[in-house]
Design an enzyme around this catalytic site. Structure first.
Site, mmCIF file in Angstrom:
data_model
loop_
_atom_site.group_PDB
_atom_site.id
_atom_site.type_symbol
_atom_site.label_atom_id
_atom_site.label_comp_id
_atom_site.label_asym_id
_atom_site.label_seq_id
_atom_site.Cartn_x
_atom_site.Cartn_y
_atom_site.Cartn_z
ATOM 1 C CB CYS A 31 -56.856 20.444 7.570
ATOM 2 S SG CYS A 31 -56.618 20.704 9.316
ATOM 3 C CB CYS A 34 -59.398 18.767 8.220
ATOM 4 S SG CYS A 34 -59.923 20.066 8.940
#
Length: 102
Positions: A31, A34
């Site tokens: 991600c 993230c």
């Protein structure tokens, strides 16, 4: 104190029974947002050491916890206080926004 890796095995002790607020970061290695958020979370962990606990939950490894808390997109940050969810943030947000969740 660095971030705590949270699993379903230690979730209760690390998060629900914590005597200080806990910021839980639901993330995954694939991600992008993230990965962008990770150094920000680390900074907060160092700056608020002793006042706030910071935990990370890898949704790929801890799918059960992600499902339990209805995590639909990542990164999702949950702030727990006294075993209850106090606040929530989804997506990449600036450091000030995260600190304001407490």
């Amino acid at each position: 104190m660095a971030e705590v890796i949270i699993t379903k095995e230690n979730f209760e002790n690390e998060v629900l029974k914590s005597d200080i607020p806990v910021l839980v970061d639901f993330w995954a290695s694939w991600c992008g947002p993230c990965m962008m958020l990770s150094p920000v979370i680390e900074e907060i962990s160092e700056e608020l050491e002793g006042k706030v606990k910071v935990g990370k939950i890898n949704v790929d490894e801890q799918g059960e916890l992600a499902m339990k808390y209805g995590i639909m997109s990542i990164p999702t940050l949950l702030v727990f206080e006294n075993g209850e969810i106090k606040n929530k943030s989804v997506g990449f947000v600036p450091k000030e926004t995260i600190i304001s969740l407490f």
